[in-house]
Design a protein around this motif. Structure first.
Motif, PDB file in Angstrom:
ATOM      1  N   ASP A  79       0.857  -1.184   0.000  1.00 12.74           N
ATOM      2  CA  ASP A  79       0.000   0.000   0.000  1.00 12.74           C
ATOM      3  C   ASP A  79       0.899   1.242   0.000  1.00 12.74           C
ATOM      4  OD1 ASP A  79      -1.539   2.201   0.605  1.00 12.74           O
ATOM      5  OD2 ASP A  79      -2.711   1.207   2.169  1.00 12.74           O
ATOM      6  N   PRO A  80       0.903   2.002  -1.112  1.00 16.76           N
ATOM      7  CA  PRO A  80       1.842   3.128  -1.207  1.00 16.76           C
ATOM      8  C   PRO A  80       1.603   4.176  -0.121  1.00 16.76           C
ATOM      9  CG  PRO A  80       0.588   2.877  -3.264  1.00 16.76           C
ATOM     10  CD  PRO A  80       0.039   1.897  -2.297  1.00 16.76           C
ATOM     11  N   ASP A  81       0.329   4.387   0.227  1.00 24.90           N
ATOM     12  CA  ASP A  81       0.052   5.442   1.204  1.00 24.90           C
ATOM     13  C   ASP A  81       0.575   5.071   2.577  1.00 24.90           C
ATOM     14  OD1 ASP A  81      -1.321   7.386  -0.475  1.00 24.90           O
ATOM     15  OD2 ASP A  81      -2.648   5.692  -0.832  1.00 24.90           O
ATOM     16  N   GLU A  82       0.471   3.780   2.892  1.00 22.61           N
ATOM     17  CA  GLU A  82       1.002   3.318   4.166  1.00 22.61           C
ATOM     18  C   GLU A  82       2.531   3.451   4.172  1.00 22.61           C
ATOM     19  OE1 GLU A  82       0.688  -0.889   6.274  1.00 22.61           O
ATOM     20  OE2 GLU A  82      -1.262  -0.162   5.532  1.00 22.61           O
ATOM     21  N   ALA A  83       3.155   2.994   3.081  1.00 18.91           N
ATOM     22  CA  ALA A  83       4.621   3.041   3.012  1.00 18.91           C
ATOM     23  C   ALA A  83       5.142   4.474   3.079  1.00 18.91           C
ATOM     24  CB  ALA A  83       5.099   2.359   1.727  1.00 18.91           C
ATOM     25  N   MET A  84       4.409   5.399   2.475  1.00 17.84           N
ATOM     26  CA  MET A  84       4.896   6.781   2.386  1.00 17.84           C
ATOM     27  C   MET A  84       4.534   7.602   3.615  1.00 17.84           C
ATOM     28  SD  MET A  84       4.001   7.701  -1.568  1.00 17.84           S
ATOM     29  CE  MET A  84       4.640   6.730  -2.943  1.00 17.84           C
ATOM     30  N   SER A  85       3.356   7.339   4.187  1.00 19.17           N
ATOM     31  CA  SER A  85       2.852   8.206   5.256  1.00 19.17           C
ATOM     32  C   SER A  85       3.790   8.252   6.455  1.00 19.17           C
ATOM     33  CB  SER A  85       1.461   7.756   5.698  1.00 19.17           C
ATOM     34  OG  SER A  85       0.560   7.923   4.623  1.00 19.17           O
ATOM     35  N   ALA A  86       4.505   7.139   6.673  1.00 19.54           N
ATOM     36  CA  ALA A  86       5.419   7.079   7.818  1.00 19.54           C
ATOM     37  C   ALA A  86       6.507   8.149   7.734  1.00 19.54           C
ATOM     38  CB  ALA A  86       6.058   5.691   7.882  1.00 19.54           C
ATOM     39  N   PHE A  87       6.724   8.672   6.529  1.00 19.73           N
ATOM     40  CA  PHE A  87       7.823   9.633   6.347  1.00 19.73           C
ATOM     41  C   PHE A  87       7.347  11.071   6.198  1.00 19.73           C
ATOM     42  CE2 PHE A  87       9.367   5.505   4.991  1.00 19.73           C
ATOM     43  CZ  PHE A  87      10.534   5.404   5.732  1.00 19.73           C
ATOM     44  N   LEU A  88       6.038  11.273   6.236  1.00 18.72           N
ATOM     45  CA  LEU A  88       5.543  12.634   6.011  1.00 18.72           C
ATOM     46  C   LEU A  88       6.002  13.595   7.108  1.00 18.72           C
ATOM     47  CD1 LEU A  88       1.894  12.010   4.742  1.00 18.72           C
ATOM     48  CD2 LEU A  88       3.812  12.942   3.428  1.00 18.72           C
TER      49      LEU A  88
END
Lengths: 229, 229
Positions: A79-88
Motif C-alpha cells: 500500500d503506497p500510502d502506508e509506506a509513504m505516510s510514515a515519512f511525512l
C-alpha cells in the motif's frame, strides 16, 4: 566506489532487503509528493506569472516521479500510502524549518536543498536490485531547475551583491537541516537503516566518504550560484 | 437562450471584440493558474496522502487548462503573462477571502466555488467565435472533482450531521465572494465588460436571467452535497 569483482545485486526475495527497499521507496515517494506541494506554494513568491508557471512545471515533474514510485509499490503488493505516510512527518518538519522567506530563497532551496537528497538516493540506488536502481535513477533525474535557478540567482546577485551573504547562509542552513532530518529518519526506520548498512551497499559504497561527497557536491552547487558554501 | 434565426458568430477581426476576448482569456488563464496553486495548497489539508494526491491530480488538470489558454494567447500574438497578470489581484483576493479552514471547506470550495465561474464562462463562451468557444468549453470541462467531492462531503455529514450547517454557510459565502469579485473585475476591465454587453452576447444570452441560472445551478450543487443553499 565499486570493487573490481562485480558484486551480485541484492534480491527482493530476501525479506529484510525487501523491507528496506519498501522503506526507501516510501521515503522517496513522500519526499517527491511534498517537493511538489512545496514548490507550488513557493511558486507564489515568484515576481511574475511566467516564473510561477515555470516553477509549477518543475513541480509537476516531481508529482510524476511520485506516481512512478506509487505504481511500483502497488506492483510490489504494498500500500503506497502506508509506506509513504510514515515519512511525512520528518519531511514536513524539514520543509517547515526551511520555509523560504522570498523568491530567491525558494529558488536556492529548490536546487540546492533537493539536490542534497537526490545525490544521496542516486548513490545508494545504484547498488540496489536492477528494478529499484532504474526507478531511483529515473526519480532522481533533473527536472530543469538547475538552469533556471543558476541563471536567476546569479542575475539577482549581479543586481544586488549584498544578497550573496544572506543566500550563502541560507544554503548552509538547508544542508544542516537536511542532514539533521536524514539522521532522525534513519534512526526511526530500522529497515531503511539496515538497508544502508547492508553488505551489498557497504561493499560498494564508502559510507564515511558519502557524507564528504554530498558536501563536496553541495559546495560545487553553491559555487555555481556564485555563493560561498 | 438562443433565438430562432442563427446569429453570425463575432469575428476576431473586430478590434473591440478581439480585445474583449483577450481580456476574457486573460481572466480565465489567471483563474486556472491560481486554481491550480490553491488546490495544491488545500491538498495539504487532506486527512490522508492518497486524498492529497487525488486533489493534486485535479489541480494538474487546471494547470493543463492554463497552458491551453497561454498557447492560444501566444498564437494570437498576445503576451499571455501581460494578459493574465492584470487579473491576478482580484482573483487572489477571492482566494484569500475564501481560504478554507479545513479539508471539507476545501472540498466544497473546489467543487461549488469553481463551478460558479465555470458556469459563467461556459455560457458566455458558447456564443463567441468558434475558436474561442471551443477553447472555453475545453477549459471549463470537468476534472473529476464532482464525484470525489460529493462522495466525501456526504460521507462526512453522515458521520457528523452538525457539519451541514457550517458547510451550508460556507457555500453561501463562496457564492457571495465570487459574485462580488466578478462585479469588481467587470468594473475594472472595460474590454471584458464591453464583450459581455456586446450585441453577439446580449442577443443570445439573457444577462438578467444569467444570474438566476448561476444561482439555480449553485443551489442544485449544494443540494447534491446534502447542504441547504
Amino acid at each position: 566506489m565499486t570493487t573490481d569483482a562485480p558484486v551480485p545485486r541484492p534480491s527482493l526475495d530476501d525479506p529484510a532487503y525487501r523491507q528496506g527497499v519498501i522503506e526507501l521507496l516510501g521515503l522517496l515517494g513522500a519526499g517527491e509528493y511534498l517537493a511538489f506541494e512545496r514548490l507550488v506554494s513557493e511558486a507564489a513568491l515568484a515576481p511574475s506569472l511566467s516564473q510561477r508557471v515555470r516553477v509549477a512545471d518543475i513541480a509537476q515533474g516531481e508529482l510524476g516521479h511520485h506516481r512512478l514510485i506509487r505504481d511500483r509499490l502497488l506492483e510490489m503488493g504494498v500500500d503506497p500510502d502506508e509506506a509513504m505516510s510514515a515519512f511525512l512527518l520528518p519531511l514536513e518538519s524539514y520543509h517547515r524549518m526551511t520555509a523560504p522567506s522570498d523568491w530567491l530563497e525558494g529558488l536556492v532551496k529548490a536546487y540546492v536543498g533537493d539536490s542534497i537528497s537526490t545525490d544521496f538516493y542516486r548513490e545508494i540506488g545504484a547498488v540496489l536490485d536492477e528494478r529499484t536502481a532504474v526507478l531511483v535513477a529515473e526519480v532522481c533525474s533533473e527536472l530543469g531547475q538547475t538552469a533556471v535557478v543558476i541563471a536567476e540567482v546569479r542575475a539577482a546577485i549581479a543586481r544586488d551583491p549584498r544578497l550573496a551573504g544572506r543566500l550563502a547562509l541560507w544554503g548552509r542552513r538547508l544542508l544542516g537541516e537536511m542532514l539533521s532530518q536524514a539522521q532522525s529518519v534513519a534512526a526511526q526506520h530500522d529497515g531503511l537503516a539496515a538497508l544502508i548498512l547492508s553488505e551489498p551497499v557497504t561493499s560498494q559504497i564508502d559510507l564515511v566518504g558519502l557524507l564528504e561527497r554530498l558536501t563536496a557536491a553541495h559546495v560545487a552547487r553553491m559555487t555555481a550560484l556564485g555563493l560561498a558554501a
